[in-house]
Design an enzyme around this catalytic site. Sequence first.
Site, PDB file in Angstrom:
ATOM      1  N   CYS A   2      38.735  52.136  30.865  1.00 11.82           N
ATOM      2  CA  CYS A   2      39.087  52.977  29.719  1.00 11.82           C
ATOM      3  C   CYS A   2      40.261  52.404  28.916  1.00 11.82           C
ATOM      4  CB  CYS A   2      39.489  54.355  30.207  1.00 11.82           C
ATOM      5  SG  CYS A   2      38.279  55.086  31.288  1.00 11.82           S
ATOM      6  N   ARG A  27      37.599  45.552  27.407  1.00 17.26           N
ATOM      7  CA  ARG A  27      37.804  46.106  28.743  1.00 17.26           C
ATOM      8  C   ARG A  27      36.528  46.716  29.304  1.00 17.26           C
ATOM      9  NH1 ARG A  27      43.585  47.524  28.980  1.00 17.26           N
ATOM     10  NH2 ARG A  27      43.182  49.295  30.298  1.00 17.26           N
ATOM     11  N   TRP A  74      35.077  54.272  30.269  1.00 19.68           N
ATOM     12  CA  TRP A  74      34.209  53.567  31.218  1.00 19.68           C
ATOM     13  C   TRP A  74      33.972  54.558  32.342  1.00 19.68           C
ATOM     14  CZ3 TRP A  74      34.637  51.592  36.309  1.00 19.68           C
ATOM     15  CH2 TRP A  74      33.695  50.606  36.649  1.00 19.68           C
ATOM     16  N   ASN A  98      43.110  57.146  31.406  1.00 22.18           N
ATOM     17  CA  ASN A  98      42.559  55.941  32.034  1.00 22.18           C
ATOM     18  C   ASN A  98      42.920  56.017  33.508  1.00 22.18           C
ATOM     19  OD1 ASN A  98      41.945  53.364  32.915  1.00 22.18           O
ATOM     20  ND2 ASN A  98      43.673  52.396  31.894  1.00 22.18           N
ATOM     21  N   GLY A  99      41.961  55.825  34.400  1.00 22.62           N
ATOM     22  CA  GLY A  99      42.258  55.874  35.830  1.00 22.62           C
ATOM     23  C   GLY A  99      41.529  57.012  36.501  1.00 22.62           C
ATOM     24  N   GLU A 480      30.578  31.750  42.678  1.00 21.49           N
ATOM     25  CA  GLU A 480      30.976  32.115  41.314  1.00 21.49           C
ATOM     26  C   GLU A 480      29.788  31.957  40.354  1.00 21.49           C
ATOM     27  OE1 GLU A 480      33.090  33.591  39.651  1.00 21.49           O
ATOM     28  OE2 GLU A 480      33.143  32.749  37.635  1.00 21.49           O
ATOM     29  N   LYS A 484      28.328  34.891  38.063  1.00 22.46           N
ATOM     30  CA  LYS A 484      28.241  34.803  36.597  1.00 22.46           C
ATOM     31  C   LYS A 484      26.839  35.169  36.133  1.00 22.46           C
ATOM     32  CE  LYS A 484      31.361  34.741  35.151  1.00 22.46           C
ATOM     33  NZ  LYS A 484      32.565  34.761  35.911  1.00 22.46           N
ATOM     34  N   GLU A 487      26.130  38.907  36.594  1.00 20.73           N
ATOM     35  CA  GLU A 487      26.928  39.757  35.701  1.00 20.73           C
ATOM     36  C   GLU A 487      26.315  39.871  34.316  1.00 20.73           C
ATOM     37  OE1 GLU A 487      31.668  39.437  36.469  1.00 20.73           O
ATOM     38  OE2 GLU A 487      30.707  37.561  35.963  1.00 20.73           O
ATOM     39  N   HIS A 503      19.834  29.297  58.047  1.00 19.11           N
ATOM     40  CA  HIS A 503      20.076  30.513  58.826  1.00 19.11           C
ATOM     41  C   HIS A 503      19.638  31.758  58.070  1.00 19.11           C
ATOM     42  CE1 HIS A 503      22.139  28.151  61.801  1.00 19.11           C
ATOM     43  NE2 HIS A 503      22.894  27.618  60.849  1.00 19.11           N
ATOM     44  N   LYS A 603      36.336  44.872  32.135  1.00 19.61           N
ATOM     45  CA  LYS A 603      37.179  43.676  32.170  1.00 19.61           C
ATOM     46  C   LYS A 603      38.374  43.872  33.084  1.00 19.61           C
ATOM     47  CE  LYS A 603      38.453  39.642  30.791  1.00 19.61           C
ATOM     48  NZ  LYS A 603      37.719  38.562  31.471  1.00 19.61           N
TER      49      LYS A 603
HETATM   50  C1  G6P Z   1      36.328  42.587  36.987  1.00 17.26           C
HETATM   51  C2  G6P Z   1      35.978  41.549  35.943  1.00 17.26           C
HETATM   52  C3  G6P Z   1      35.886  40.177  36.599  1.00 17.26           C
HETATM   53  C4  G6P Z   1      37.179  39.851  37.313  1.00 17.26           C
HETATM   54  C5  G6P Z   1      37.573  40.952  38.312  1.00 17.26           C
HETATM   55  C6  G6P Z   1      39.002  40.766  38.794  1.00 17.26           C
HETATM   56  O1  G6P Z   1      35.274  42.736  37.873  1.00 17.26           O
HETATM   57  O2  G6P Z   1      34.759  41.863  35.317  1.00 17.26           O
HETATM   58  O3  G6P Z   1      35.639  39.189  35.611  1.00 17.26           O
HETATM   59  O4  G6P Z   1      37.037  38.640  37.996  1.00 17.26           O
HETATM   60  O5  G6P Z   1      37.517  42.232  37.694  1.00 17.26           O
HETATM   61  O6  G6P Z   1      39.856  40.973  37.698  1.00 17.26           O
HETATM   62  P1  G6P Z   1      41.300  40.358  37.550  1.00 17.26           P
HETATM   63  O7  G6P Z   1      41.776  40.850  36.218  1.00 17.26           O
HETATM   64  O8  G6P Z   1      42.109  40.928  38.697  1.00 17.26           O
HETATM   65  O9  G6P Z   1      41.192  38.884  37.638  1.00 17.26           O
END
Ligand code: G6P
Length: 608
Positions: A2, A27, A74, A98-99, A480, A484, A487, A503, A603
């Site tokens: 948010c 965000r 959000w 927010n929160g 990673e 990606k 996501e 395995h 974000k």
């Molecule tokens: C969210 C974002 C990711 C990020 C993760 C950790 O899931 O979408 O891209 O890697 O949070 O966020 P930070 O700000 O702590 O790196």
Amino acid sequence: MCGIVGVLGREAVAGQIVEALKRLEYRGYDSAGVATLEEGCLTRRRAQGKLRNLELRIKDEPLQGRVGIGHTRWATHGKPTENNAHPHASDRLAVVHNGIIENFRELREELTAKGHRFDTETDTEVVAHLVTEELRQGKAPREAVAAALPRLRGAFALAFLFEGEEDLLIGARQGAPLAVGYGDGEMYLGSDALALAPFTDEITYLEDGDWVILTHAGAIFHDATGLPVHRARQRSMASAFLIDKGNHRHFMSKEIHEQPEVVGRTLAHYLDMSEGAVRLPFDLPFDAKDLASITISACGTAYYAGLVAKYWFERYARLPVEIDVASEFRYREAPLKKGGLMIVISQSGETADTLASLRYAKENGLVVLSVVNVATSTIARESHVVAPTLAGPEIGVASTKAFTCQLSVLACLALAFGRATGALSAEREAQLVSSLIAVPGLMAEALKREPLTEQLANQLSRARDVLYLGRGTSFPLALEGALKLKEISYIHAEGYAAGELKHGPIALIDEDMPVIVIAPFDPVFEKTVSNMQEVAARGGRIILIADQRAEHESSIDFQAVIAMAEMEPDFAPIVYAVPVQQIAYYTAVHMGKDVDQPRNLAKSVTVE
Ligand code: G6P
């Protein structure tokens, strides 16, 4: 997560509020809303989905109020419907949040018993009613907020607007960030300096537990005990950064292309390029040679950066590394040795679980070093030492340039620790530093593989599942890569240590399953070749990311090879991240997905 905006203006503020909310879009959100005072009366406009829906709503029913609050939501409690969108209101006030309010159920029961009626599924609505209850008992707005705040449990930021109060906004912060901005006869509240950058670069960040009264005369801050406190103003750098896509279709593409520059900038901060040595830009409050081990905690992509760094710290400094995702670490009662080192890694510096891990480590007497991208963030402020990544604002939800900058900082730290422990010879350090200096150039070179990654993405977009394999430092990059792709394209993908293939995941291999193998020409390359042979023997389609030597040595019939320049294999994850990111990016683009704001993702994750 948010986003919060508040404007105490001179003219109609709805336009300004929406403009600021747009800068918080990065965000992640799924509904939005604005509340203003129209001739003293609370008036709201809210809409499900993107901000343009809210803009259309305001166009149909314009707002003229000169004070207002706005929000991008959000969803956590309740679906992303218009009814659940903020601001939430009673007849006396409107609030954005927010929160999470952890004790909202018990508060709702208590308030319901007192005759309050709840219309939404959100936790936020209890805040509106709790403060309203205090107002009904005759308190003025500021006293009512002061009385209500101590009753709220959880991590949150709040902004309040009161019926009939044209010269008042109140903000509060407990765990989630909130900033006050100072304009020319105007005052602002915002989740971060970026939101307020079009209006002002003079900012005060609230400390945890603070609440603030804004009037045209200025800001009066109070701490958690309710006493007035002084909080320093600072000049925000946010406006120095251009928040636009340049010539790119998406922020993610822009951020992928920025990597040679920002990684170069970050490395220059940690390396003495002329001496060919690491020079940390801060003093460490410990001597690395006294450390028995290192603990690392982070979330998402930042966690994978930490996993790569584990190999570096163990290899160069001979320090054992214990690493865990923050959501597990914070609750598993890990025994920690006083005087040890905790490294937390976070782009936003606000991730709730990472912050909780940091606090747990501090309570247990560890020194906390944070690798963060937002210098003013909570994690940065609560750490003993901050190792900044100089990636600039990262807007695309999927982290790209922050990841490679995190890797760059962690590589420098590992070399510095290696020198301190005596495990790394001066000669090897010099070799490794010159390899790091070459990294930005190699990333620029890697970007030239773009046409091939685009072409491969075309084929990948038809896959149902994709497997990523790697060994050593390429294993976290495989994780990673899978993250990606998941996501932003929503294709199911898994990352695996290549040696674990037999395995379990080998059972999945057939001609429909693309297997992306990340294999620089390193000491475990031969082992990875054996794993690729196991895939090829079962008809698997292999896309190899490797240097020319590796391709030559393996004699396997690949579906495609993304040929990378030769380099120090230990640092390959920083450079190989480029094609890995581009594969995910182009696959999502090809599938017509919302690359910068993928569904359900945020974000900055300020809830646990
Ligand atoms: C969210 C974002 C990711 C990020 C993760 C950790 O899931 O979408 O891209 O890697 O949070 O966020 P930070 O700000 O702590 O790196």
